[in-house]
Scaffold this active site. Structure first.
Site, short mmCIF file in Angstrom:
data_model
loop_
_atom_site.label_atom_id
_atom_site.label_comp_id
_atom_site.label_asym_id
_atom_site.label_seq_id
_atom_site.Cartn_x
_atom_site.Cartn_y
_atom_site.Cartn_z
N GLY A 249 6.60 -12.44 148.32
CA GLY A 249 5.28 -13.05 148.41
C GLY A 249 5.24 -14.55 148.26
N GLU A 283 12.23 -10.16 146.20
CA GLU A 283 12.22 -9.62 147.56
C GLU A 283 11.53 -10.58 148.53
OE1 GLU A 283 9.92 -6.08 146.95
OE2 GLU A 283 11.49 -5.04 145.85
N PRO A 284 11.99 -11.82 148.62
CA PRO A 284 11.30 -12.77 149.51
C PRO A 284 11.61 -12.48 150.98
CG PRO A 284 13.29 -13.76 148.66
CD PRO A 284 13.19 -12.41 148.01
N GLY A 285 10.61 -12.62 151.81
CA GLY A 285 10.82 -12.50 153.25
C GLY A 285 10.43 -13.80 153.92
N ARG A 286 9.12 -14.01 153.98
CA ARG A 286 8.54 -15.20 154.61
C ARG A 286 9.18 -16.50 154.10
NH1 ARG A 286 3.10 -15.10 156.32
NH2 ARG A 286 2.82 -13.28 154.99
N ARG A 322 0.22 -12.66 164.51
CA ARG A 322 -0.40 -13.21 163.30
C ARG A 322 -1.76 -13.88 163.54
NH1 ARG A 322 0.85 -16.61 160.29
NH2 ARG A 322 0.34 -15.67 158.31
N TYR A 326 -4.10 -11.58 161.34
CA TYR A 326 -4.33 -12.14 159.99
C TYR A 326 -5.10 -13.45 160.03
CZ TYR A 326 -0.23 -9.31 158.46
OH TYR A 326 0.66 -8.32 158.17
N CYS A 352 -5.06 -8.69 178.13
CA CYS A 352 -6.45 -8.33 178.38
C CYS A 352 -7.16 -7.94 177.09
CB CYS A 352 -6.50 -7.21 179.41
SG CYS A 352 -5.70 -7.71 180.93
C1 LIG Z 1 6.37 -7.35 152.61
C2 LIG Z 1 7.04 -7.13 151.33
C3 LIG Z 1 7.86 -8.12 150.78
C4 LIG Z 1 8.04 -9.47 151.39
O1 LIG Z 1 6.87 -10.23 151.39
P1 LIG Z 1 6.95 -11.80 151.77
O2 LIG Z 1 5.56 -12.26 151.62
O3 LIG Z 1 7.43 -11.87 153.17
O4 LIG Z 1 7.87 -12.43 150.82
C5 LIG Z 1 8.54 -7.83 149.61
N1 LIG Z 1 8.39 -6.64 148.98
C6 LIG Z 1 7.60 -5.65 149.48
C7 LIG Z 1 7.49 -4.37 148.76
C8 LIG Z 1 6.89 -5.87 150.67
O5 LIG Z 1 6.10 -4.91 151.14
#
Ligand SMILES: *Cc1c(COP(=O)(O)O)cnc(C)c1O
Length: 423
Positions: A249, A283-286, A322, A326, A352
């Site tokens: 997050g 658990e970082p993604g973004r 996105r 969002y 479309c």
């Molecule tokens: C989506 C998600 C993440 C990653 O979120 P980011 O905002 O991309 O860091 C981590 N943990 C869980 C359980 C998620 O669903």
């Protein structure tokens, strides 16, 4: 590209003589080789962001479990695997990808509210580090399955800490009581006692994930406080833990705003975590990939109507969801500056749907048909949310490392788009 300050997208995508580059390469060259729409990722940008967090977390034993759903391209996953990253997966498909990219099972955590028996079995086979269990039903199913397979499943309960999290969109808030995610806070302690007695379960940790694109440390602090209360209660109950998972997050700079740095995250949260002696999982993604990606698209037409000027591009909402899903805001600029005067435009795709737009009411140099635009900050939830809607082959993806570009996913073609169907 190692700098003392955290890397920004301007460093990953510098402009030289008016031409946008990814690291050392002009994006126009990449498009000449691989066409449009084209996703381009800065490999050093990804590495720098991972290292920023890894260095900040170094004082505690930790695992950075990269959230595969942000961008699951094998080239991206391999880049992170080589740095020692783990993975947070939310499906059997993501588990498969993570393993294929070389991320070992013991660095994988598995989240999600609807894991099927087949998916649970595959993860048990892979020997993952922990299942982040989201319901009592899942806990029972997992224990039964592990017993049948003659093993035990390491788990954390994903606890819903019931904290309000200011994220830009309601769809990305997951930490308040009324979402489908996690186990009600009040129920968690009892469920841990039940879990600790289950034959197929080994309690290993506690997990929260409160939302996405969070720009301050405050919500993480509040979630941590709730989790620490639970950790102490479990200690009284003689349920030993090994790790604490704070989820993902961490937000990024879509509009040049100030984001959480690895250092600010760590300085606020680590002291209390150190005291517990627990291993920290994040658990970082973004945060890792978001700023390291651009989508290159070609202008097809420019037209006026209803008092508006539309720039119609060959990328649409199927390539980048996105903006419409969002209300995500992405900087858009010409890949090659022409020095023309500014105009207010909507940048829209060919699909479309009225919701098919990439940017609304933007002041930018008015492009001409055939010219290239760059949509910025699309490394996360860009390609991974793409579809073939309107029967459009999904874009190619390129990974740039200095002056070297590697095609890490070729463009889809019509044959493979119908290959799974039967006449
Ligand atoms: C989506 C998600 C993440 C990653 O979120 P980011 O905002 O991309 O860091 C981590 N943990 C869980 C359980 C998620 O669903």
């Amino acid at each position: 590209m190692a700098t003392a300050e955290p890397t920004t997208r301007i460093e990953m995508f510098p402009r030289r003589d008016g031409v946008l580059h990814c690291e050392e390469l002009p994006v126009s060259e990449l498009v000449a080789r691989w066409g449009t729409p084209l996703y381009v990722y800065s490999k050093n940008g990804i590495r720098d962001r991972y290292r920023e967090l890894a260095e900040a977390l170094a004082p505690v034993p930790h695992l950075i479990a990269y959230s595969v759903k942000a961008n699951g391209n094998l080239g991206v996953l391999r880049t992170l695997a080589e740095l020692g990253a783990g993975a947070d997966v939310v499906s059997g498909g993501e588990l498969h990808r993570a393993r294929l990219a070389g991320i070992p099972g013991e660095r994988i955590v598995y989240s999600g509210v609807g894991k099927t028996v087949n998916e649970l079995a595959a993860a048990l086979d892979a020997g993952i580090y922990a299942f982040n269990v989201e319901s009592e039903g899942e806990l029972c199913a997992l224990s039964d399955l592990a017993c049948t397979m003659g093993t035990r499943a390491p788990i954390a309960l994903r606890v819903n800490p019931d904290v309000e999290t200011p994220t830009p969109h309601a769809y990305t808030r997951t930490g308040h009581a009324a979402t489908k995610f996690g186990i009600a806070y009040e129920r968690a302690r009892d469920l841990y006692s039940i879990a600790a007695k289950m034959k197929g379960i080994t309690v290993r940790g506690v997990d929260v994930h409160i939302g996405s694109q969070i720009m301050e440390v405050g919500p993480f602090e509040r979630a941590l406080a709730r989790v620490l209360d639970l950790v102490h209660a479990l200690k009284q109950d003689d349920i030993p833990l090994e790790f604490l998972d704070l989820g993902g997050g961490l937000g990024i700079a879509y509009q040049g705003e100030e984001r959480i740095t690895g250092a600010s995250f760590a300085s606020t949260l680590l002291p209390e975590i150190l005291e517990t002696g627990l291993k920290l999982v994040v658990e970082p993604g973004r945060f890792i990939v978001g700023e390291a990606g651009v989508l290159l698209t070609r202008v097809i037409y420019v037209k006026e109507g209803g008092g508006k000027r539309f720039v119609i591009t060959d990328a649409g909402m199927n390539d980048l969801l996105r903006p419409s899903h969002y209300s995500g805001w992405h900087a858009v600029e010409p890949a090659v500056a022409q020095g023309r005067s500014m105009a207010r435009v909507d940048v829209v795709g060919p699909i479309c749907e009225t919701g098919d737009f990439l940017a609304l009411d933007r002041d930018m140099e008015l492009p001409k048909p055939g010219e290239l635009l760059a949509i910025h900050t699309v490394g996360a939830y860009g390609f991974s949310m793409s579809s073939q809607y309107n029967q459009r082959p999904r874009p190619a993806e390129v990974l740039v490392d200095g002056a070297e570009a590697t095609l890490v996913r070729r463009r889809e073609n019509y044959e493979e788009m119908v290959a799974a169907e039967m006449l």
